[in-house]
Design a protein around this motif. Structure first.
Motif, PDB file in Angstrom:
ATOM      1  N   MET A 183       0.854  -1.171   0.000  1.00 17.72           N
ATOM      2  CA  MET A 183       0.000   0.000   0.000  1.00 17.72           C
ATOM      3  C   MET A 183       0.899   1.233   0.000  1.00 17.72           C
ATOM      4  SD  MET A 183      -3.009   1.090   2.698  1.00 17.72           S
ATOM      5  CE  MET A 183      -3.448  -0.595   2.906  1.00 17.72           C
ATOM      6  N   SER A 184       0.517   2.240  -0.763  1.00 18.18           N
ATOM      7  CA  SER A 184       1.350   3.431  -0.857  1.00 18.18           C
ATOM      8  C   SER A 184       1.320   4.208   0.458  1.00 18.18           C
ATOM      9  CB  SER A 184       0.869   4.322  -2.004  1.00 18.18           C
ATOM     10  OG  SER A 184      -0.342   4.966  -1.657  1.00 18.18           O
ATOM     11  N   ARG A 185       2.408   4.944   0.703  1.00 20.30           N
ATOM     12  CA  ARG A 185       2.516   5.741   1.929  1.00 20.30           C
ATOM     13  C   ARG A 185       1.392   6.769   2.006  1.00 20.30           C
ATOM     14  NH1 ARG A 185       5.061   7.622   6.166  1.00 20.30           N
ATOM     15  NH2 ARG A 185       5.739   9.772   6.353  1.00 20.30           N
ATOM     16  N   GLN A 231      -9.612  -6.648   3.017  1.00 14.88           N
ATOM     17  CA  GLN A 231      -9.074  -7.463   4.103  1.00 14.88           C
ATOM     18  C   GLN A 231      -7.606  -7.164   4.394  1.00 14.88           C
ATOM     19  OE1 GLN A 231     -11.097  -9.465   6.080  1.00 14.88           O
ATOM     20  NE2 GLN A 231     -12.576  -8.325   4.852  1.00 14.88           N
ATOM     21  N   THR A 232      -6.929  -6.417   3.531  1.00 13.63           N
ATOM     22  CA  THR A 232      -5.509  -6.128   3.728  1.00 13.63           C
ATOM     23  C   THR A 232      -5.269  -4.764   4.361  1.00 13.63           C
ATOM     24  OG1 THR A 232      -5.351  -5.253   1.478  1.00 13.63           O
ATOM     25  CG2 THR A 232      -4.798  -7.593   1.792  1.00 13.63           C
ATOM     26  N   ILE A 233      -6.337  -4.017   4.630  1.00 12.24           N
ATOM     27  CA  ILE A 233      -6.156  -2.702   5.249  1.00 12.24           C
ATOM     28  C   ILE A 233      -6.220  -2.827   6.767  1.00 12.24           C
ATOM     29  CG2 ILE A 233      -7.089  -1.452   3.275  1.00 12.24           C
ATOM     30  CD1 ILE A 233      -9.708  -1.116   4.810  1.00 12.24           C
ATOM     31  N   SER A 234      -5.539  -1.908   7.425  1.00 13.07           N
ATOM     32  CA  SER A 234      -5.669  -1.888   8.884  1.00 13.07           C
ATOM     33  C   SER A 234      -7.117  -1.509   9.195  1.00 13.07           C
ATOM     34  CB  SER A 234      -4.689  -0.894   9.502  1.00 13.07           C
ATOM     35  OG  SER A 234      -5.083   0.419   9.216  1.00 13.07           O
ATOM     36  N   PHE A 243     -18.657  -6.758  -0.924  1.00 14.32           N
ATOM     37  CA  PHE A 243     -17.762  -7.087   0.184  1.00 14.32           C
ATOM     38  C   PHE A 243     -17.893  -6.016   1.252  1.00 14.32           C
ATOM     39  CE2 PHE A 243     -15.693  -8.551  -3.788  1.00 14.32           C
ATOM     40  CZ  PHE A 243     -15.888  -9.902  -3.595  1.00 14.32           C
ATOM     41  N   LEU A 244     -18.123  -6.460   2.460  1.00 21.55           N
ATOM     42  CA  LEU A 244     -18.292  -5.539   3.569  1.00 21.55           C
ATOM     43  C   LEU A 244     -17.214  -5.765   4.619  1.00 21.55           C
ATOM     44  CD1 LEU A 244     -21.415  -6.360   2.646  1.00 21.55           C
ATOM     45  CD2 LEU A 244     -21.886  -4.769   4.477  1.00 21.55           C
ATOM     46  N   ARG A 245     -16.799  -4.694   5.219  1.00 21.62           N
ATOM     47  CA  ARG A 245     -15.935  -4.748   6.398  1.00 21.62           C
ATOM     48  C   ARG A 245     -16.681  -3.944   7.441  1.00 21.62           C
ATOM     49  NH1 ARG A 245      -9.905  -5.113   7.058  1.00 21.62           N
ATOM     50  NH2 ARG A 245      -9.862  -6.043   9.125  1.00 21.62           N
ATOM     51  N   VAL A 246     -17.178  -4.609   8.468  1.00 19.31           N
ATOM     52  CA  VAL A 246     -18.001  -3.979   9.494  1.00 19.31           C
ATOM     53  C   VAL A 246     -17.293  -4.159  10.827  1.00 19.31           C
ATOM     54  CG1 VAL A 246     -20.268  -3.976  10.625  1.00 19.31           C
ATOM     55  CG2 VAL A 246     -20.099  -4.483   8.175  1.00 19.31           C
ATOM     56  N   GLY A 247     -17.286  -3.092  11.596  1.00 15.72           N
ATOM     57  CA  GLY A 247     -16.637  -3.167  12.895  1.00 15.72           C
ATOM     58  C   GLY A 247     -17.304  -2.277  13.919  1.00 15.72           C
ATOM     59  N   GLN A 248     -17.018  -2.592  15.168  1.00 13.32           N
ATOM     60  CA  GLN A 248     -17.575  -1.822  16.276  1.00 13.32           C
ATOM     61  C   GLN A 248     -16.449  -1.038  16.933  1.00 13.32           C
ATOM     62  OE1 GLN A 248     -19.336  -4.037  19.570  1.00 13.32           O
ATOM     63  NE2 GLN A 248     -20.919  -2.475  19.683  1.00 13.32           N
ATOM     64  N   ASN A 249     -16.779   0.198  17.290  1.00 15.29           N
ATOM     65  CA  ASN A 249     -15.831   1.062  17.961  1.00 15.29           C
ATOM     66  C   ASN A 249     -15.709   0.602  19.425  1.00 15.29           C
ATOM     67  OD1 ASN A 249     -14.103   3.189  18.430  1.00 15.29           O
ATOM     68  ND2 ASN A 249     -15.716   4.705  18.681  1.00 15.29           N
ATOM     69  N   SER A 301      -5.687   9.184   8.879  1.00  7.84           N
ATOM     70  CA  SER A 301      -6.492  10.392   9.093  1.00  7.84           C
ATOM     71  C   SER A 301      -7.978  10.049   9.099  1.00  7.84           C
ATOM     72  CB  SER A 301      -6.220  11.425   7.994  1.00  7.84           C
ATOM     73  OG  SER A 301      -4.890  11.841   8.025  1.00  7.84           O
ATOM     74  N   PHE A 302      -8.378   9.173   8.182  1.00  8.88           N
ATOM     75  CA  PHE A 302      -9.777   8.757   8.112  1.00  8.88           C
ATOM     76  C   PHE A 302     -10.201   8.077   9.409  1.00  8.88           C
ATOM     77  CE2 PHE A 302     -12.766   5.257   7.209  1.00  8.88           C
ATOM     78  CZ  PHE A 302     -13.856   5.997   6.790  1.00  8.88           C
ATOM     79  N   TYR A 303      -9.412   7.111   9.866  1.00  3.91           N
ATOM     80  CA  TYR A 303      -9.783   6.388  11.084  1.00  3.91           C
ATOM     81  C   TYR A 303      -9.761   7.297  12.309  1.00  3.91           C
ATOM     82  CZ  TYR A 303      -9.640   1.978   8.557  1.00  3.91           C
ATOM     83  OH  TYR A 303      -9.887   0.953   7.691  1.00  3.91           O
ATOM     84  N   ARG A 304      -8.839   8.243  12.354  1.00  2.00           N
ATOM     85  CA  ARG A 304      -8.798   9.189  13.474  1.00  2.00           C
ATOM     86  C   ARG A 304     -10.111   9.970  13.524  1.00  2.00           C
ATOM     87  NH1 ARG A 304      -3.916  10.654  12.982  1.00  2.00           N
ATOM     88  NH2 ARG A 304      -4.231  12.167  11.305  1.00  2.00           N
ATOM     89  N   GLU A 305     -10.601  10.408  12.358  1.00  2.74           N
ATOM     90  CA  GLU A 305     -11.863  11.149  12.309  1.00  2.74           C
ATOM     91  C   GLU A 305     -13.048  10.247  12.652  1.00  2.74           C
ATOM     92  OE1 GLU A 305     -14.396  14.517  11.731  1.00  2.74           O
ATOM     93  OE2 GLU A 305     -12.308  14.220  12.321  1.00  2.74           O
TER      94      GLU A 305
END
Length: 151
Positions: free
Chosen positions: A1-3, A70-73, A142-148, A11-15
């Motif tokens: 994945m590129s820098r 599935q390869t993203i944090s 394809f879904l990636r679902v998560g709980q905070n 930044s997205f996840y922080r928001e």
């Protein structure tokens, strides 16, 4: 994945963490490469040849879709999801029209011209039983679902 992509992801996840309530749910989704379940083997081969021909023209981020995210944090507690898909009934003309909207198709044409691509599209048309025949097109979702989870 590129820098750059990695930094945008942080930044997205922080928001998301800032605005999402404790135990709130995040869902990200994408749709994969289309499938034609009742197509002949020769049509499926022609479709795969078309995709293979333009594959190098997709932006690097396309890999995120190919790996179904599935390869993203993902700093959330994963929630399993059922399989989903979307479908639409199309003629071959509609399918080829859809292919021409792809950014990879347009980039391929700019680099290589239309001739080779037209040959592949003609082959797809020839493998379609009748040009007026309607076939069901399927796109896997394809879904990636998560709980905070607050620690």
């Amino acid at each position: 994945m590129s820098r750059g992509l990695l930094l945008r992801g942080k930044s997205f996840y922080r928001e998301v963490k800032r605005v999402l309530k404790p135990k709130g749910i995040i869902a990200i989704w994408c749709y994969g490469l289309l499938e034609i379940p009742h197509a002949s083997d020769s049509l499926n081969v022609a479709l795969q040849e078309f995709y293979d021909q333009i594959e190098s023209c997709w932006p690097p981020e396309r890999q995120l879709i190919d790996t179904q995210y599935q390869t993203i944090s993902f700093p959330f507690s994963d929630i399993p999801t059922p399989n989903y898909s979307m479908t639409h009934d199309w003629t071959v003309k509609q399918l080829i029209g859809y292919f021409t909207t792809w950014s990879a198709t347009q980039k391929y044409i700019k680099i290589h011209g239309e001739d080779n691509l037209l040959t592949l599209m003609t082959e797809i048309s020839n493998k379609w039983s009748l040009t007026t025949q309607i076939m069901t097109i399927n796109w896997p979702l394809f879904l990636r679902v998560g709980q905070n989870v607050i620690i």
